[in-house]
Design a protein around this motif. Structure first.
Motif, PDB file in Angstrom:
ATOM      1  N   ALA A 141     -18.903  13.877 -80.805  1.00 29.75           N
ATOM      2  CA  ALA A 141     -19.869  14.903 -80.371  1.00 29.75           C
ATOM      3  C   ALA A 141     -20.299  14.672 -78.946  1.00 29.75           C
ATOM      4  O   ALA A 141     -20.393  15.612 -78.137  1.00 29.75           O
ATOM      5  N   LEU A 142     -20.556  13.460 -78.625  1.00 33.75           N
ATOM      6  CA  LEU A 142     -21.011  13.171 -77.272  1.00 33.75           C
ATOM      7  C   LEU A 142     -19.928  13.450 -76.254  1.00 33.75           C
ATOM      8  O   LEU A 142     -20.192  13.978 -75.170  1.00 33.75           O
ATOM      9  N   ALA A 143     -18.695  13.131 -76.594  1.00 32.93           N
ATOM     10  CA  ALA A 143     -17.576  13.396 -75.676  1.00 32.93           C
ATOM     11  C   ALA A 143     -17.422  14.889 -75.420  1.00 32.93           C
ATOM     12  O   ALA A 143     -17.181  15.330 -74.296  1.00 32.93           O
ATOM     13  N   ALA A 144     -17.582  15.676 -76.499  1.00 30.41           N
ATOM     14  CA  ALA A 144     -17.469  17.141 -76.330  1.00 30.41           C
ATOM     15  C   ALA A 144     -18.555  17.681 -75.416  1.00 30.41           C
ATOM     16  O   ALA A 144     -18.318  18.540 -74.561  1.00 30.41           O
ATOM     17  N   LEU A 145     -19.769  17.180 -75.577  1.00 26.83           N
ATOM     18  CA  LEU A 145     -20.864  17.650 -74.738  1.00 26.83           C
ATOM     19  C   LEU A 145     -20.665  17.240 -73.292  1.00 26.83           C
ATOM     20  O   LEU A 145     -21.005  17.981 -72.363  1.00 26.83           O
ATOM     21  N   LYS A 146     -20.120  16.061 -73.107  1.00 26.65           N
ATOM     22  CA  LYS A 146     -19.850  15.630 -71.725  1.00 26.65           C
ATOM     23  C   LYS A 146     -18.802  16.528 -71.078  1.00 26.65           C
ATOM     24  O   LYS A 146     -18.912  16.890 -69.899  1.00 26.65           O
ATOM     25  N   GLU A 147     -17.761  16.916 -71.834  1.00 31.47           N
ATOM     26  CA  GLU A 147     -16.739  17.819 -71.288  1.00 31.47           C
ATOM     27  C   GLU A 147     -17.353  19.182 -70.936  1.00 31.47           C
ATOM     28  O   GLU A 147     -17.055  19.770 -69.896  1.00 31.47           O
ATOM     29  N   ALA A 148     -18.223  19.683 -71.826  1.00 25.18           N
ATOM     30  CA  ALA A 148     -18.870  20.979 -71.559  1.00 25.18           C
ATOM     31  C   ALA A 148     -19.754  20.911 -70.327  1.00 25.18           C
ATOM     32  O   ALA A 148     -19.793  21.833 -69.500  1.00 25.18           O
ATOM     33  N   GLU A 149     -20.475  19.809 -70.189  1.00 23.61           N
ATOM     34  CA  GLU A 149     -21.339  19.646 -69.024  1.00 23.61           C
ATOM     35  C   GLU A 149     -20.526  19.631 -67.742  1.00 23.61           C
ATOM     36  O   GLU A 149     -20.897  20.247 -66.732  1.00 23.61           O
ATOM     37  N   GLU A 150     -19.404  18.945 -67.814  1.00 22.16           N
ATOM     38  CA  GLU A 150     -18.555  18.851 -66.612  1.00 22.16           C
ATOM     39  C   GLU A 150     -18.008  20.222 -66.233  1.00 22.16           C
ATOM     40  O   GLU A 150     -18.010  20.612 -65.062  1.00 22.16           O
ATOM     41  N   ALA A 151     -17.562  21.002 -67.241  1.00 20.28           N
ATOM     42  CA  ALA A 151     -17.028  22.347 -66.964  1.00 20.28           C
ATOM     43  C   ALA A 151     -18.113  23.266 -66.403  1.00 20.28           C
ATOM     44  O   ALA A 151     -17.893  24.035 -65.455  1.00 20.28           O
ATOM     45  N   ALA A 152     -19.312  23.173 -67.003  1.00 24.87           N
ATOM     46  CA  ALA A 152     -20.412  24.006 -66.506  1.00 24.87           C
ATOM     47  C   ALA A 152     -20.781  23.625 -65.090  1.00 24.87           C
ATOM     48  O   ALA A 152     -21.130  24.478 -64.257  1.00 24.87           O
ATOM     49  N   GLY A 153     -20.701  22.345 -64.776  1.00 27.04           N
ATOM     50  CA  GLY A 153     -21.005  21.924 -63.410  1.00 27.04           C
ATOM     51  C   GLY A 153     -20.025  22.491 -62.413  1.00 27.04           C
ATOM     52  O   GLY A 153     -20.403  22.910 -61.317  1.00 27.04           O
TER      53      GLY A 153
END
Length: 661
Positions: A422-434
């Motif tokens: 879960a944490l890895a997925a959120l980190k990927e989403a954060e990076e894409a949004a950035g």
């Protein structure tokens, strides 16, 4: 024929005009029209005595003169054996006093008179007109009295009587003409004759009022050579109105008035529609000219140069587009920034949740492995019973609550594979949004730079040499646009008004009613005229047909012609025949309303034999038994047609070649 009641007429008119009865009543009232049949008015005009004096000059009979003529019922004849001996002048003096002005009094003869007095009565009221020569022209007095003899005595110079009153004194000729006009209309209950007359070579016309002098044409008959039946002049409705002096056709005067009103109102509405069309055409041309001017201004505006080589309008358009693009890019940047912030918050929350779970599990393992001997608060040693109960009954020695006894798990805590995914997925989403937010900010910065560049370019264009011209053209553009907005396109033609529809319907309905009423009356008239015409020696007279418009069709020897086409002598005889017939039929039917005075000049001057003239005079004189009060004054140059056919005391003559007076 029975005439419908005013209420029935109003309802019929309303149905024909497709309006309410109240609308009909309002329109008719506004135009002074009543549908109530007016009964024949009492009209009685008698002349009693004509007295005049003066000085004749530039003739073979020069010198002062004084004359007096008295008149009674029947025919009074003025005869000489030669023309131009003063007979017609007597008729003209009577006309002057009654009409307000003479009809054809010779200018040289007019200068002879010093004083003219006519004694007469209107509806049995004694009256008199006194005309005297003054320094600047003739002056007139109008008198009335309650007794004819007292009036005569007063005029003869005796002391004034209380029964004699002056209506007007010292009237100039124009004033006398106007006063007598209004006075006679009022005393004889006559309305002005209003007709609609078109102007020459025009589709436009005007209403004209003809008053007492026009009616007088039914008293002083036209000469034999005249082509009209009654009156001095030819115009619409006059002969028909004069007919009303003789026989009152119910509602005919109303119908004549409505016909004139219809023409006036229709002309007004046609002119209004014409103005609408003309205005629309003028507006169309004006709009077309303004559009051409506006297009030229727009072209000059677009062609104005700038420092950048592009026009002011081009830069302004690009700036507007860039500002819209900046608005869109800024909105995208705000949206992607918000998305990035949400992703980062979610990632941080997940990390915090994972760490908290791990710490909780480790704490449980740690505390379950402890065997406390003292109270953690007061540090006093637990009783032996509590320690024993914990070991035997699994009851916590600290809080005395039971706890589960199991095997302590000393392995990995918190299922790390779940938390890690879960944490890895959120980190990927954060990076894409950035990344998206950064791209959006870059795009917004680029759009802002474009706007700033274009704003500077527009400012530079405003400071260029063409700025003054641009302002002038823009003002001209605004002016032209304002004028275009203020000029409507086209125009709507107005439909016929309710007033016109009501007047048209009323005219048609009354035309039918009066036509039917006149037809019945005119059948008797035609029979009487035919009999009299044959008695007056009109050869081969087969048929006459009098129309309610005042005309006549005459059939002789099988040929039908209008009144104007027969000979002068036949016209004179027919004219007298019509008068006699009208008086007789009017008296028999009770609708007669002629004043009872007829003036006739030289009936034998145009194709009328002595025998025919004598027959005519005898026929007229015989009417005094049938029609009491009828007076006929005739001037004749044929003594043989008069002497022996009229009472001697009804004849004024000079048969020695000299003047009548």
């Amino acid at each position: 024929m029975s005439i419908p009641s005013p209420g029935d007429l109003s309802r019929t008119i309303a149905a024909k005009a497709n309006v309410d009865v109240s609308t009909v009543e309002t329109v008719l009232k506004a135009n002074g029209v009543t549908l109530v049949p007016v009964p024949p008015a009492r009209r009685r005009l008698d002349i009693r005595r004509l007295t005049f004096s003066g000085t004749r000059s530039r003739t073979q009979w020069d010198g002062p003169f004084a004359a007096q003529f008295e008149f009674s019922d029947g025919v009074t004849a003025l005869i000489t054996n030669e023309n131009l001996r003063g007979k017609s002048s007597v008729l003209e003096l009577i006309t002057w006093a009654l009409r307000g002005s003479p009809r054809k009094l010779r200018a040289d003869v007019r200068l002879w008179f010093e004083r003219i007095v006519l004694e007469y009565s209107v509806n049995d009221v004694p009256m008199a007109v006194v005309i005297t020569k003054g320094e600047s022209g003739f002056l007139a007095d109008i008198l009335r009295a309650s007794d004819a003899d007292e009036l005569a005595s007063h005029l003869a110079g005796e002391e004034p009587s209380g029964s004699v009153h002056y209506i007007s004194t010292g009237l100039s000729e124009p004033e006398f003409r106007e006063q007598q006009d209004q006075l006679m209309l009022s005393l004889l209950s006559l309305e002005p004759i209003t007709n609609f007359q078109r102007r020459k070579d025009s589709d436009q016309g005007d209403t004209r009022d003809n008053t007492w002098p026009a009616y007088f044409g039914g008293i002083y008959l036209p000469p034999a050579g005249s082509e009209i039946l009654f009156g001095d002049v030819v115009f619409a409705a006059l002969p028909a109105r004069i007919l009303q002096l003789f026989c009152n056709v119910p509602l005919m005067s109303t119908q004549i008035r409505l016909a004139t009103l219809e023409k006036v109102i229709r002309q007004g509405e046609l002119n209004q529609n014409r103005r609408i069309a003309e205005d629309a055409a003028a507006r169309f041309q004006t709009r077309r000219d303004l559009v051409v001017e506006l297009e030229a201004v727009n072209a000059r505006l677009a062609a104005l140069p700038t420092a950048t080589g592009r026009s002011y309008e081009t830069i302004a358009a690009e700036l507007r587009r860039a500002e819209r693009a900046l608005d869109t890019a800024s909105a995208d940047a705000r949206a992607t920034g918000a998305t990035f912030n949400d992703a980062r918050s979610a990632r941080q929350a997940e990390e915090q949740r994972t760490n908290s779970h791990r710490e909780t599990v480790l704490a449980e393992i740690l505390f379950q492995g402890l065997s406390p001997k003292h109270c953690p608060r007061c540090e006093q040693e637990f009783e032996t019973q509590r320690v024993t109960r914990e070991e035997d009954l699994h009851e916590c020695s600290v809080c005395t609550k039971p706890f589960l006894v199991g095997e302590v798990d000393t392995g990995d805590v918190g299922e790390p594979e779940v938390f890690g995914d879960a944490l890895a997925a959120l980190k990927e989403a954060e990076e894409a949004a950035g990344l998206s937010a950064e791209a959006a900010r870059t795009a917004a910065d680029d759009a802002s730079a474009v706007v700033q560049d274009l704003a500077r370019a527009l400012a530079a264009a405003s400071r260029a040499d063409e700025f003054t011209d641009r302002m002038r053209l823009q003002l001209e553009q605004a002016r032209l646009l304002g004028r275009l907005e203020g000029i409507p396109e086209g125009g709507v033609e107005q439909e016929p008004s309710e007033s016109l529809r009501v007047i048209e319907a009323a005219t048609k309905i009354l035309t039918e009613i009066t036509g039917a009423a006149a037809h019945e009356m005119f059948e008797d008239l035609n029979t009487e005229i035919l009999t009299l015409g044959r008695k007056f020696s009109i050869e081969n007279l087969e048929k006459v047909e009098l129309s309610r418009q005042g005309g006549m069709q005459v059939t002789t020897a099988g040929a039908e012609v209008p009144f104007s086409r027969v000979t002068g002598g036949e016209r004179l005889r027919l004219r007298v025949a019509v008068i006699v017939a009208l008086l007789r039929v009017g008296a028999r039917s009770g609708v007669g309303s002629h004043p009872g005075l007829i003036l006739l000049d030289s009936p034998g001057s145009d194709e009328l034999t002595v025998h025919d003239e004598a027959t005519l005079l005898k026929e007229l004189d015989s009417l005094k038994e049938e029609l009491p009060g009828l007076q006929v004054v005739i001037a004749s140059a044929e003594p043989a047609a008069v002497e022996g056919h009229l009472p001697p005391d009804h004849i004024y003559s000079n048969l020695e070649g000299g003047p009548l007076w």
